[in-house]
Write a protein that holds these residues in place. Sequence first.
Motif, short mmCIF file in Angstrom:
data_model
loop_
_atom_site.label_atom_id
_atom_site.label_comp_id
_atom_site.label_asym_id
_atom_site.label_seq_id
_atom_site.Cartn_x
_atom_site.Cartn_y
_atom_site.Cartn_z
N SER A 147 -19.52 -12.38 13.23
CA SER A 147 -19.09 -12.14 11.85
C SER A 147 -18.26 -10.88 11.70
CB SER A 147 -20.32 -12.05 10.96
OG SER A 147 -19.98 -11.55 9.71
N ARG A 148 -17.32 -10.95 10.76
CA ARG A 148 -16.50 -9.78 10.47
C ARG A 148 -17.39 -8.63 9.98
NH1 ARG A 148 -12.04 -12.17 9.04
NH2 ARG A 148 -10.19 -11.15 9.85
N SER B 131 -13.71 -12.56 18.57
CA SER B 131 -13.93 -13.92 18.09
C SER B 131 -13.55 -14.95 19.13
CB SER B 131 -13.12 -14.16 16.81
OG SER B 131 -13.63 -13.40 15.76
#
Lengths: 135, 135
Positions: free
Chosen positions: A52-53, A45
């Motif tokens: 996105s996770r 990140s």
Amino acid sequence: MTESDFTSILSRHGIRPTQQRIAVYKYLVSNPSHPSADTIYRALSEQYPVFSRTTIYNSLNTLVEAGLVRTVNICPEEQRFDATIDDHGHFICEKCNGIFDFDLNPEVLDKLCPEGFKFRQGDVFFSGTCPDCSR
Amino acid sequence: MTESDFTSILSRHGIRPTQQRIAVYKYLVSNPSHPSADTIYRALSEQYPVFSRTTIYNSLNTLVEAGLVRTVNICPEEQRFDATIDDHGHFICEKCNGIFDFDLNPEVLDKLCPEGFKFRQGDVFFSGTCPDCSR
DNA sequence: ATAATTTTTTGTAATCAATACAATTATTTA
DNA sequence: TAAATAATTGTATTGATTACAAAAAATTAT
């Protein structure tokens, strides 16, 4: 390993070499510390603002299915991942919580496996005290 | 094993032999199928109408701390438990999902452990195909 | 015995990793 | 260039496990 190396490895394993998958795989190869999905997410990140996770989970599952990454069930609370896919053992130090890889003779593994059973993957986990913490 | 055997085993291990702990331990000894907390809960709920899910977790944790029960990290999604505490291997059949115990020579385990490391517990997991499913 | 203290149990609420899902975006194929 | 397919994204959901506080049970002190 260059960026294009990763690209061709993914392609050769039948999965599309997307930016995200490459980043996840590259991270695992560069960080052989058996990170969790969340650890990978937080690290990536910072580099890639939008990541996105869910994509981390998707990419990891894809890489595992492709045989490029192995899951390691060390801690029950979260899954860990490992880009080293050949059979090797894991030692978990109960004092410093470090995870150490060690070589595993495939023949010894073969001897351990009970007769009539055909194993695809063998995992050896030791828990105890590492040399540093033993002192 | 009679009820009083279980009672004295728990006592000898320094934990109070409550009805609930005895029931959980007895279930694990009688069902060496590496059940999950939920499986134990559902089985015991039928016998003992009031039996809290939390108590199952509490009892299991107490039994593990006392060294009477081992946790088995076979499936990542849920913890499994085992009253057989001496070192032994687990084979997971990927076709029938059965879990098979097999003996493990302590000396072989010793040889596998890297030099300088002191292990307290050793786990060997194989995944593959069991004899029945191989046919 | 009885009261005070400690331990255990219980049910509900909270946590947290992982997945489901549907909309958006990117890539490939026609 | 359009249509079809695949991947990504964010949000909502699931499900195992733990936190917590009240109630019940057992132990210890008086």
